[in-house]
Design an enzyme around this catalytic site. Sequence first.
Site, mmCIF file in Angstrom:
data_model
loop_
_atom_site.group_PDB
_atom_site.id
_atom_site.type_symbol
_atom_site.label_atom_id
_atom_site.label_comp_id
_atom_site.label_asym_id
_atom_site.label_seq_id
_atom_site.Cartn_x
_atom_site.Cartn_y
_atom_site.Cartn_z
ATOM 1 C CG HIS A 100 37.056 71.531 20.161
ATOM 2 N ND1 HIS A 100 36.225 71.209 21.210
ATOM 3 C CD2 HIS A 100 36.524 70.919 19.076
ATOM 4 C CE1 HIS A 100 35.244 70.437 20.784
ATOM 5 N NE2 HIS A 100 35.395 70.253 19.485
ATOM 6 C CG ASP A 102 34.318 70.615 15.301
ATOM 7 O OD1 ASP A 102 34.769 70.159 16.369
ATOM 8 O OD2 ASP A 102 33.102 70.771 15.089
ATOM 9 C CG HIS A 258 32.130 73.271 19.662
ATOM 10 N ND1 HIS A 258 32.873 73.609 18.542
ATOM 11 C CD2 HIS A 258 32.129 71.912 19.698
ATOM 12 C CE1 HIS A 258 33.291 72.525 17.934
ATOM 13 N NE2 HIS A 258 32.868 71.467 18.624
ATOM 14 N NE ARG A 273 31.912 66.284 14.149
ATOM 15 C CZ ARG A 273 33.084 66.805 14.531
ATOM 16 N NH1 ARG A 273 33.173 67.448 15.672
ATOM 17 N NH2 ARG A 273 34.157 66.660 13.800
#
Length: 282
Positions: A100, A102, A258, A273
Amino acid sequence: MNPISIRPITGVLGAEIDGIDLATPLDEHSRRAITQGFAEHSVLVFRDQSLSIQQLEAFALQLGEFGDTPFITPLDDHPHVLAVAREADEAGPLFGGSWHSDWSFQPTPPSATILYGRDVPDAGGDTLFSNQYLAYETLSDAMKQMLAGLHGVHSAKRSYGPGAVFGQPDPNAAMHIQGSEEALAKQSHPLVCTHPVTGRKLLFINDVYTIGIEGFTGPESAALLGYLLGHCRDVNFQCRVRWEPGTLTMWDNRCVQHHAINDYSGQRREMYRVTLAGERPT
Ligand code: SIN
């Protein structure tokens, strides 16, 4: 610190960058090395960083503004920071465990994601990345012509919709993920976009959030997306990051997909994150 140096990870994607302490404000030389390295390599890996949450936020804010993070409860007092965490005995689906980019279902998906390894397995828990410029550039001219002007339909429904993989909070999970009806919203983005910094064309689709192609029937979308999504993750377009405590990796969601690897059962993994706000893909 040593002089700044950049070492590519593979011939097509990613670089390790040494000689910058991210805990202190960036000087102009370091900032330029990061922005140029990011434009050239799309995935940058910084080793041996020692960052508090506040220092991680301060580093990110030198590169842009925070993006919006839906469906997941952030850290207390740090609304833009997620703990991407998994306990040693967790068995549920892995956050980020399919290809995917993000939040591609947002009208303006994040330009970059910054992930900082705090507690990482001795082995396992690597992250794969795939270069979506190459995914586009290696298509035939005939396919490029067919894709020009088409739009992908993106939605969070398969991940965070009612009854979806992360639709309900899992009481045994380290991350508090709460799906909702909002995940059913759809967003169109061109299948072929132009990167706002590099001017290069790229394929903007992914397994998790691209649910169809505008104007195509379900079977037509499935056939074309099936081919393109497989092509997007060709091993010849990839690099793989092995995490160590203190590794910080930032990647460009506009031109990279990723995939977190689910191979560390019995070990704990905790990362912090943040995302940086992006622009509408065009
Ligand atoms: C993510 O998809 O942001 C998580 C990646 C990872 O945990 O390696």
